[in-house]
Design a protein around this motif. Sequence first.
Motif, PDB file in Angstrom:
ATOM      1  N   MET A   1       0.314  -1.201   0.288  1.00 57.55           N
ATOM      2  CA  MET A   1       0.064   0.314  -0.153  1.00 57.55           C
ATOM      3  C   MET A   1      -0.022   1.263  -0.074  1.00 57.55           C
ATOM      4  SD  MET A   1      -3.243   0.863  -0.326  1.00 57.55           S
ATOM      5  CE  MET A   1      -3.747  -0.771   0.515  1.00 57.55           C
ATOM      6  N   SER A   2       2.065   1.383   0.507  1.00 58.83           N
ATOM      7  CA  SER A   2       2.711   2.706   0.059  1.00 58.83           C
ATOM      8  C   SER A   2       3.350   2.700  -0.594  1.00 58.83           C
ATOM      9  CB  SER A   2       4.004   2.257   1.551  1.00 58.83           C
ATOM     10  OG  SER A   2       5.126   0.946   1.166  1.00 58.83           O
ATOM     11  N   LEU A   3       3.251   1.642  -1.481  1.00 62.38           N
ATOM     12  CA  LEU A   3       3.918   2.263  -3.245  1.00 62.38           C
ATOM     13  C   LEU A   3       2.994   2.271  -3.273  1.00 62.38           C
ATOM     14  CD1 LEU A   3       6.635   1.717  -4.775  1.00 62.38           C
ATOM     15  CD2 LEU A   3       5.567  -1.104  -5.251  1.00 62.38           C
ATOM     16  N   LEU A   4       1.359   1.508  -3.607  1.00 58.88           N
ATOM     17  CA  LEU A   4       0.649   1.755  -4.819  1.00 58.88           C
ATOM     18  C   LEU A   4       0.023   2.589  -4.355  1.00 58.88           C
ATOM     19  CD1 LEU A   4      -0.897  -1.557  -4.590  1.00 58.88           C
ATOM     20  CD2 LEU A   4       1.067  -0.144  -6.228  1.00 58.88           C
ATOM     21  N   ALA A   5      -0.456   3.160  -2.991  1.00 56.62           N
ATOM     22  CA  ALA A   5      -1.318   4.151  -2.440  1.00 56.62           C
ATOM     23  C   ALA A   5      -1.367   4.886  -1.432  1.00 56.62           C
ATOM     24  CB  ALA A   5      -2.986   3.593  -1.894  1.00 56.62           C
ATOM     25  N   PRO A   6       0.320   5.821  -1.510  1.00 60.28           N
ATOM     26  CA  PRO A   6       0.802   5.506   0.483  1.00 60.28           C
ATOM     27  C   PRO A   6      -0.329   7.259   1.047  1.00 60.28           C
ATOM     28  CG  PRO A   6       2.136   7.362  -2.074  1.00 60.28           C
ATOM     29  CD  PRO A   6       1.145   6.131  -2.860  1.00 60.28           C
TER      30      PRO A   6
END
Length: 344
Positions: free
Chosen positions: A249-254
Amino acid sequence: MKKRNTCDLWFTLLILAGLLSPASLAGVEKKAQVGFRFLENPVSAAALGRGDNGVLGVTGADGVYANPSAIAWMPGKADVTLSKTVWIADMGYSSVSAALKGPLNMTVGVDYMSMDYGDFYGTRRAENDDGFVETGVFSPSAWVAGITLSQRVSDRFSYGLRIKYAYQDYGTAQVATAGKNLSDTALVIIDRDYNHGAPAMDIGTTYAFGFYGIRFGAVIQNFSQEIQIEREKFPMPFRVCFSADMDLMSLLAPDKVDEHTLRLGVESLHPRDFKERIKFGMEYTLHKSFFVRSGYLINYDERGLTAGIGIRTTLGKTHFVFDYGFQEFGNFKNVHAFSAGFGF
């Protein structure tokens, strides 16, 4: 701080290089070479649900069973966890663990796990129509108790050492000490107890890279001397584990990481008596309160798919956690694990 973090990383890489030696990665398959196999059983229901990925992610007191460095990342000052696993063939085991933070970023943990193998009906050979006589019901058992010392030396690196004592009781057997066969008049049969205990050690490290939630863990488990019963010697189930995970999630939607996390992890297991095994796991978290987990194990004879859920709630300064883990076990019944704990 930056210099110390660099040293922490190099220290972890040195440990990894030492563990990745030709001896640990040799492709020799040696089955039935170890004893005390109950020490390999997963304890944490949360870890079991995500593919038995326990080296990283289990920060409660029950983290000591998979990685003694895990409790250094415990969010509160103290934690207590109780677990119950309904295993295959009417077997099961229970555990209790507790951890407490101290000075110098040190955390101390204690644990106890007991194995219930159920009841067995004993027999021995006899010269009658059946060819045997019953010797009664016996119930093998096993337990392990340990103490863990872990330190988080920086915001990225921790190490841990677990010293434990494992004991197994195989029950009582009737053994002939004299005579050549059942019709020998000099035959002498005595009852002999078969039980043994020995110390062992686990060593673990955890390193957080500080971006995209990427972490790395390495563990040596069940390092012990050989145990002898009658004429046979065998070690405990020594194994080396490597693990890595990240928060997708930190990569796709931080911008959503405060509400959602989606951790993907993989563990590489190098046991003494089998070829390399791989374990994949995933965990979705909503508002740090609700967890959904799944995983898959590769190169196991029976085990494969896993799944689980978890709930975390807070009352005042105390948090409560309940986890359930499921594992399919091929021709055997499915495994169900339950963990409940609290901390503050």
